[in-house]
Design a protein around this motif. Structure first.
Motif, PDB file in Angstrom:
ATOM      1  N   GLU A  77       2.293  -3.375  -8.853  1.00 43.58           N
ATOM      2  CA  GLU A  77       3.390  -2.559  -9.364  1.00 43.58           C
ATOM      3  C   GLU A  77       4.727  -3.264  -9.142  1.00 43.58           C
ATOM      4  O   GLU A  77       4.952  -3.900  -8.107  1.00 43.58           O
ATOM      5  N   VAL A  98       2.182  -3.558 -13.525  1.00 45.14           N
ATOM      6  CA  VAL A  98       2.510  -2.189 -13.917  1.00 45.14           C
ATOM      7  C   VAL A  98       3.968  -1.891 -13.578  1.00 45.14           C
ATOM      8  O   VAL A  98       4.341  -1.814 -12.399  1.00 45.14           O
ATOM      9  N   VAL A 100       6.969   0.410 -12.765  1.00 42.12           N
ATOM     10  CA  VAL A 100       7.159   1.762 -12.233  1.00 42.12           C
ATOM     11  C   VAL A 100       8.639   2.093 -12.369  1.00 42.12           C
ATOM     12  O   VAL A 100       9.492   1.403 -11.815  1.00 42.12           O
ATOM     13  N   THR A 124       3.013  -1.855  -4.608  1.00 40.01           N
ATOM     14  CA  THR A 124       4.300  -2.433  -5.012  1.00 40.01           C
ATOM     15  C   THR A 124       4.407  -3.872  -4.522  1.00 40.01           C
ATOM     16  O   THR A 124       4.252  -4.153  -3.331  1.00 40.01           O
TER      17      THR A 124
END
Length: 369
Positions: A77, A98, A100, A124
């Motif tokens: 992330e 991804v 966020v 993350t």
């Protein structure tokens, strides 16, 4: 009196760029990146104070390579502001990471650090801090550096709009993250048509970036590959233009500040118009960004008065490409009311005055449009 259409933005190239390209072509060079590219990179490094600069073919790929170089992989992330150009999240989504999304500060439009803290998960791997229109976060860049260090994640700076802008501690914007990224697309303060640059003080990150952009080659011009890489190289023609553009940058920074100051003075007191703040001691405003009431009516009226505008970025999560749930009040407000006014560096004072008079007439005219 202005009797021509004032574009919201246009690049500025002159005889210097034309001559530089013609001189290069007379040398019978290979056009692919070589000595002039190296010169252009060194000029950016010298200007920003960075140890390394690596230029690539555009400012989206530069973010992709920055994320890869700091170790982001598919499934990781990356925290991204919901107010930004869609290139920011797309750059990591392209290889399976991804994005966020997190809302932004009201005045700076930079990431809200308290919301960033809440968004961090075990997945993350990086925070992508976008310095919107050259502005630094109100929370302070040191707070983001400390958060990244505390959590063991990388700080990447998307400084696409920020060449010529500085942090209060004297560092150029882009120097705080492990990597900083700039764009040279046509609307930027320095343009090569398309192009991007990465700056870093980390020797290992620089080594990875150079290999990622050039097939993973162990050295220039050979076919020995130490790692996986791609082809995101620059060209000498772009570098010829970039060198001349960099020579003009100091004067352009001064003019950008003058333009913003004139807008601020001329638009003062108009009910329905709010100019986003800037600290001109630090920031060279890229675009003139404002919040306005009755935006669509204003856009139409300005067009009738030969003034071009551009709607500011809508929230990424509200766009069909992403279409994600969530509550992002600041980004959503900008999506409803944000507007960029004419901002080209060659904009004259008379043109600025015409734009401001038209805006004042729209809100204060006899019909109170």
């Amino acid at each position: 009196m202005v009797d021509h259409f004032i574009m919201q933005m246009r690049p500025l190239f002159g005889e210097e760029e034309k001559k530089a390209i013609c001189d290069y072509m007379d040398e019978d060079g290979f056009i692919t990146e070589f000595k002039r590219t190296t010169q252009f990179e060194q000029m950016i490094a010298d200007y920003t104070g960075a140890r390394h600069c690596i230029v690539v073919n555009n400012g989206t790929i530069s973010l992709t390579l920055a994320a890869m170089a700091v170790g982001v992989v598919a499934g990781d992330e990356v925290i991204v502001p919901n107010y930004t150009m869609i290139a920011s999240p797309n750059a990591v989504k392209m290889f399976g990471a991804v994005p966020v999304f997190v809302d932004v500060e009201r005045d700076t439009l930079c990431l809200d650090i308290e919301l960033v803290k809440k968004a961090i998960t075990p997945k993350t791997r990086a925070i992508m801090l976008v310095s919107a229109n050259g502005r630094a976060p109100a929370a302070g860049i040191a707070a983001f550096e400390a958060l990244a260090k505390e959590k063991g994640i990388a700080l990447i700076e998307d400084s696409a709009q920020s060449l010529g802008s500085w942090f209060p501690d004297g560092r150029h914007v882009g120097r705080a993250g492990r990597v900083g990224s700039f764009s040279f697309s046509s609307p930027k303060i320095v343009s090569t048509g398309q192009g991007g640059a990465l700056i870093t003080d980390d020797d290992e990150i620089a080594r990875r970036l150079r290999r990622l952009k050039d097939f993973g080659r162990s050295g220039g011009g050979n076919d020995i590959h130490d790692s996986i890489g791609f082809n995101f190289k620059f060209t000498e023609l772009q570098a010829c233009i970039g060198i001349e553009q960099m020579r003009k940058l100091p004067a352009r920074v001064i003019r950008k500040k003058e333009i913003w100051k004139r807008y601020q003075e001329k638009l003062a007191g108009i009910d329905g118009v709010s100019v986003f703040p800037h600290d001109l001691a630090l920031t060279a405003p890229w675009f003139i960004d404002v919040r306005v009431e009755r935006r669509e009516g204003l856009i139409d009226y300005l067009k009738q008065r030969n003034v071009g505008t551009r709607v500011m970025y809508p929230p990424i999560t509200r766009q069909a490409a992403y279409d994600l749930p969530g509550d992002y009040p600041v980004a959503e407000d900008v999506g409803r009311r944000g507007l960029w006014l004419p901002s080209a560096v060659q904009l004259s004072d008379d043109e600025i005055d015409h734009v401001c008079e038209a805006i004042r007439d729209f809100y204060e005219g006899p019909k109170n449009r």
